[in-house]
Write an enzyme that holds these catalytic residues in place. Sequence first.
Site, PDB file in Angstrom:
ATOM      1  N   ARG A  54      11.618  -1.621  11.004  1.00  0.00           N
ATOM      2  CA  ARG A  54      10.595  -1.000  11.847  1.00  0.00           C
ATOM      3  C   ARG A  54      10.332  -1.922  13.022  1.00  0.00           C
ATOM      4  NH1 ARG A  54       5.448   0.867   8.337  1.00  0.00           N
ATOM      5  NH2 ARG A  54       4.412  -0.100  10.108  1.00  0.00           N
ATOM      6  N   ARG A  98      11.786  -6.160   4.944  1.00  0.00           N
ATOM      7  CA  ARG A  98      11.621  -4.715   4.730  1.00  0.00           C
ATOM      8  C   ARG A  98      12.527  -3.907   5.663  1.00  0.00           C
ATOM      9  NH1 ARG A  98       5.791  -1.735   4.964  1.00  0.00           N
ATOM     10  NH2 ARG A  98       5.818  -2.187   7.185  1.00  0.00           N
ATOM     11  N   ARG A 109      -0.233  -8.134  13.957  1.00  0.00           N
ATOM     12  CA  ARG A 109      -0.843  -7.137  13.076  1.00  0.00           C
ATOM     13  C   ARG A 109      -1.774  -7.817  12.067  1.00  0.00           C
ATOM     14  NH1 ARG A 109       4.253  -4.261  10.832  1.00  0.00           N
ATOM     15  NH2 ARG A 109       2.838  -2.906   9.664  1.00  0.00           N
ATOM     16  N   LYS A 146       0.823  -1.220   0.000  1.00  0.00           N
ATOM     17  CA  LYS A 146       0.000   0.000   0.000  1.00  0.00           C
ATOM     18  C   LYS A 146       0.851   1.261   0.000  1.00  0.00           C
ATOM     19  CE  LYS A 146      -2.338  -0.039   3.851  1.00  0.00           C
ATOM     20  NZ  LYS A 146      -1.790  -1.160   4.504  1.00  0.00           N
ATOM     21  N   ARG A 169      -9.363   1.762   9.045  1.00  0.00           N
ATOM     22  CA  ARG A 169      -8.942   0.418   9.411  1.00  0.00           C
ATOM     23  C   ARG A 169     -10.050  -0.330  10.125  1.00  0.00           C
ATOM     24  NH1 ARG A 169      -3.197   1.448   9.383  1.00  0.00           N
ATOM     25  NH2 ARG A 169      -1.944  -0.421   9.663  1.00  0.00           N
TER      26      ARG A 169
HETATM   27  P1  AMP Z   1       0.919   1.395   9.194  1.00  0.00           P
HETATM   28  O1  AMP Z   1       2.150   2.176   8.893  1.00  0.00           O
HETATM   29  O2  AMP Z   1      -0.283   1.856   8.372  1.00  0.00           O
HETATM   30  O3  AMP Z   1       1.115  -0.101   9.123  1.00  0.00           O
HETATM   31  O4  AMP Z   1       0.530   1.736  10.715  1.00  0.00           O
HETATM   32  C1  AMP Z   1       1.385   1.404  11.779  1.00  0.00           C
HETATM   33  C2  AMP Z   1       0.597   1.343  13.078  1.00  0.00           C
HETATM   34  O5  AMP Z   1      -0.022   2.614  13.359  1.00  0.00           O
HETATM   35  C3  AMP Z   1      -0.564   0.349  13.067  1.00  0.00           C
HETATM   36  O6  AMP Z   1      -0.142  -0.966  13.366  1.00  0.00           O
HETATM   37  C4  AMP Z   1      -1.470   0.943  14.159  1.00  0.00           C
HETATM   38  O7  AMP Z   1      -0.959   0.662  15.450  1.00  0.00           O
HETATM   39  C5  AMP Z   1      -1.323   2.438  13.935  1.00  0.00           C
HETATM   40  N1  AMP Z   1      -2.338   2.953  12.973  1.00  0.00           N
HETATM   41  C6  AMP Z   1      -2.110   3.486  11.739  1.00  0.00           C
HETATM   42  N2  AMP Z   1      -3.266   3.844  11.142  1.00  0.00           N
HETATM   43  C7  AMP Z   1      -4.254   3.544  12.013  1.00  0.00           C
HETATM   44  C8  AMP Z   1      -5.684   3.654  11.990  1.00  0.00           C
HETATM   45  N3  AMP Z   1      -6.337   4.138  10.897  1.00  0.00           N
HETATM   46  N4  AMP Z   1      -6.369   3.227  13.073  1.00  0.00           N
HETATM   47  C9  AMP Z   1      -5.746   2.739  14.160  1.00  0.00           C
HETATM   48  N5  AMP Z   1      -4.410   2.588  14.257  1.00  0.00           N
HETATM   49  C10 AMP Z   1      -3.658   2.983  13.204  1.00  0.00           C
END
Ligand code: AMP
Length: 226
Positions: free
Chosen positions: A156, A127, A167, A15, A90
């Site tokens: 990360r 990654r 996750r 994404k 989400r």
């Molecule tokens: P990502 O980079 O999109 O994988 O986001 C990393 C982390 O940020 C996720 O595992 C969540 O803990 C938090 N996070 C990001 N976007 C959201 C969202 N829309 N709702 C809730 N938690 C979020």
Amino acid sequence: MALNIVLLGSPGAGKGTQAVQLAGARKVPKISTGDILREAVQSATELGRTAKAIMDRGELVSDDVMIGIVRERLARDDARAGFILDGFPRTVAQAEALDAILADRDPLMVLDIAVSPDEVVRRLGARRVCGACGAIFGDGAAAAVCPTCGGTLVQRSDDAESVVRERLKVYARDTEPLTRYYRERRTFAEIDGAQPADEVGRAVSEAVDRLQAVARQSVDDAGVKA
Ligand code: AMP
């Protein structure tokens, strides 16, 4: 017709990479809620302190907090002509809130990039991100420094395998119902994310063109009815 796009897909579906390319090609901002939270963690704001522990467990930050962040971001001028949302919504509650926020704006187009869980674990294990410029490397495990800026490449903290499995569990529980929420819409498209990244990019671009035509038609139809 504004280009209002949501990119759905599990962690590691590609994404983020597709969002950067699409935002660059279509000249609309990429809005990544994960990036917004990571910046808050870096600058140790109150949001960052709350979010860090949640993110390190692979869980989700509360809907209220996330909806507030996105509502404020979408109200800015640079999002008027469109946006690429990456990582939001989400949950179904976030999707409902997004529909309400966009009620008087052009239709939302939703692209779901689909990849199997085993492929995700493999990809995220490899990654790396640049600690200096934030660039993402799918097979960065092979290199120690960023080829672009020379910064150190790091994993990360939430890409460790145990966190990735958590996750994915959270994704299946909270985020897959989102696909059901959007699937019946005419402005929804599923993309095969298992292909090489440039082919996914081509499929994404074609889908955006197609969905934009559908969105334009639905606005015209609504105008005729009104
Ligand atoms: P990502 O980079 O999109 O994988 O986001 C990393 C982390 O940020 C996720 O595992 C969540 O803990 C938090 N996070 C990001 N976007 C959201 C969202 N829309 N709702 C809730 N938690 C979020």
